[in-house]
Every structure is written in C-alpha cells, then in structure tokens.
Design an enzyme around this catalytic site. Structure first.
Site, mmCIF file in Angstrom:
data_model
loop_
_atom_site.group_PDB
_atom_site.id
_atom_site.type_symbol
_atom_site.label_atom_id
_atom_site.label_comp_id
_atom_site.label_asym_id
_atom_site.label_seq_id
_atom_site.Cartn_x
_atom_site.Cartn_y
_atom_site.Cartn_z
ATOM 1 N N ARG A 40 31.024 34.829 43.366
ATOM 2 C CA ARG A 40 31.923 35.064 42.235
ATOM 3 C C ARG A 40 32.460 33.764 41.627
ATOM 4 O O ARG A 40 32.773 33.708 40.438
ATOM 5 C CB ARG A 40 33.081 35.922 42.767
ATOM 6 N N ILE A 64 37.584 38.723 33.398
ATOM 7 C CA ILE A 64 36.563 39.212 34.331
ATOM 8 C C ILE A 64 37.256 40.292 35.161
ATOM 9 O O ILE A 64 38.420 40.137 35.561
ATOM 10 C CB ILE A 64 35.992 38.084 35.234
ATOM 11 N N SER A 65 36.574 41.408 35.366
ATOM 12 C CA SER A 65 37.192 42.502 36.116
ATOM 13 C C SER A 65 37.461 42.079 37.554
ATOM 14 O O SER A 65 36.813 41.171 38.084
ATOM 15 C CB SER A 65 36.275 43.731 36.113
ATOM 16 N N ALA A 66 38.402 42.764 38.199
ATOM 17 C CA ALA A 66 38.736 42.478 39.597
ATOM 18 C C ALA A 66 37.550 42.839 40.497
ATOM 19 O O ALA A 66 36.797 43.770 40.196
ATOM 20 C CB ALA A 66 39.963 43.288 40.007
ATOM 21 N N HIS A 70 34.466 45.825 40.266
ATOM 22 C CA HIS A 70 33.023 45.554 40.289
ATOM 23 C C HIS A 70 32.365 46.335 41.427
ATOM 24 O O HIS A 70 31.322 46.972 41.242
ATOM 25 C CB HIS A 70 32.768 44.052 40.464
#
Ligand code: SAH
Length: 230
Positions: A40, A64-66, A70
């Site tokens: 990440r 960015i999504s957590a 994801h």
C-alpha cells in the site's frame, strides 16, 4: 495499526493485512495473498502513513479508500475475480484496487481502471509500475484510462466484476448494461450517507440488489464539481 508493525514496507503491509483478518474484516485467503503482494505504501503520497486503517487524502478533493474497505470490496467480488475474468474499477484513483484486480484475474483476464482526473491516472500508472502488478500493465491485461466512469468502459465489456470507488446518487445505467449475466457490481449509493450495494446480475438479466453496509465515499460526479469541492 502502525504500532503493531515493524520492519520494511512489505512486512508492515503484511502485518496490516493480518490485522484486518484478526479484526474479522475479511477471511478470504486469496484476498489476503493479493493484498500482501501489493504494498500500500507505493500507492499513497510520500509522507502519508500507509498502513493506518483510514482513508488518506491524495489531492483533487479525494482520498484513497481505507484498507478495510479495499479488503471488503475484494472479498465481495472475489468469485468474480477468477483468472481470465474481466474487472472494471470506476474511480480508480491511486490504482491500488485495479492492481489487486489485475493480480487476481491474471494475464488472461482484464483489469480496467477509469478515472476522470488525468493527473491521478498518470500517478496511478507510476504507482503500479513500482508494484507486483507492473508486468501485467506492461503486458496489457491491466490498463487505466481517463474518462467519465459513469459511462463505464465499453471496450472490454461485459464485466464479471465492477467496483465503483465513489458514491453515486443512483446506479448508472451504462454500468448495469456492462455487467455480465452472472456478474457482480459493488457500488456505494446515496448522498452524504450511503449504502454499499451489492448488485448481482442474474443469468436472465434481472438484478438482485442488497445493502452490505453503510459507508461514506466521495461523490461520483463531474470533474468540475469535484475540483470545486461541491
Ligand atoms: N478507489 C480509489 C479511489 C477512491 S476516491 C482508491 O482507493 O485509490 C474516488 C475516485 O473516483 C477519485 O479518484 C475521483 O477522482 C474518482 N471519480 C469521481 N467521479 C468520477 C467519475 N465520474 N468518473 C471517473 N472517476 C471519478
């Protein structure tokens, strides 16, 4: 999450993935293997704490999504991310999830990202070039495109899996049209508070839709509206 992690990036990334499993966010071995391969840290801006379970700003009024989102979306789509299948990632942002999709569908499959901010498309390609998915980008089974994701990406339709990483007021019809019978779409729908909807297209073309959980995503909107922050 940081304090449990020591060592280099890929080890700390692995610790993050293990912790998400311990917290019961997901249990799929394939999802864990995929997330462990995709560090990440390669996808967040320099200086951003990569392994903290929280969304992070990436510029252009988006995040960015957590990691737990994801992981959850990967698990919801896992059966539709088998080798050789086609996957579409709408609002691909950093490219993190598109890279995960590409590793899961493999070189015989197709992972397609659509993102409306050209600078994010450029930086996402640079991120992917540093990652485990670099070979798939080079070979062509992974691509990221500039476009309005509300229109999908007809070139590689129909898709077995569609992920939408931004919240729509309603499910865009082109995305429904580009979903294969037997395919699954995961899409946040709503205004400020949204439902993460799981949309299954049955073999007769009808839809089965359920709410998985409540979420807060940035809006699926026009580029101008996003850049004005509205
Ligand atoms: N899933 C990605 C990004 C999430 S943020 C990640 O985790 O990195 C949502 C993304 O959707 C942003 O990059 C935003 O620019 C993009 N977006 C919003 N509306 C869009 C639209 N109409 N077409 C394409 N991309 C869109």
């Amino acid at each position: 999450m940081e304090r449990f992690s020591t060592g280099n990036g890929i080890d700390r990334n692995k610790a993050m993935v293990e912790q998400l499993q311990r917290y019961g966010i997901f249990n799929s071995k394939r999802v864990a293997e995929t997330m462990e391969k995709v560090d990440r840290a390669l996808f967040v801006p320099d200086g951003t704490p990569a392994y903290v379970d929280s969304p992070m700003a990436i510029g252009y009024n988006v995040t960015i999504s957590a990691p737990h989102m994801h992981a959850m979306c990967l698990q919801l789509l896992e059966k539709n991310l088998q080798p050789g299948m086609h996957a579409l990632d709408v609002g691909s942002g950093t490219g993190y999830l598109t890279a995960c999709f590409a590793l899961m569908v493999g070189p015989e499959g197709r992972a397609v990202g659509v993102e409306h901010i050209p600078e994010l498309v450029t930086s996402s390609i640079q991120n992917i070039e540093k990652s485990e998915a670099a070979g798939l980008l080079k070979q062509g089974s992974l691509s990221i495109n500039v476009g309005d994701g509300r229109q999908g990406w007809p070139e590689f339709a129909p898709y077995d899996a569609i992920h939408v990483g931004a919240a729509a007021r309603e499910i865009p019809q082109p995305l429904i049209d580009q979903l294969k019978p037997g395919g699954r779409m995961v899409i946040p729908v709503g205004n400020v508070f949204q439902d993460l909807k799981v949309v299954d297209k049955n073999l007769d073309g009808s839809l089965s839709i359920r709410n998985e959980t409540s979420v807060r995503y940035v809006p699926l909107t026009s580029r101008d509206a996003q850049l004005q922050g509205s």
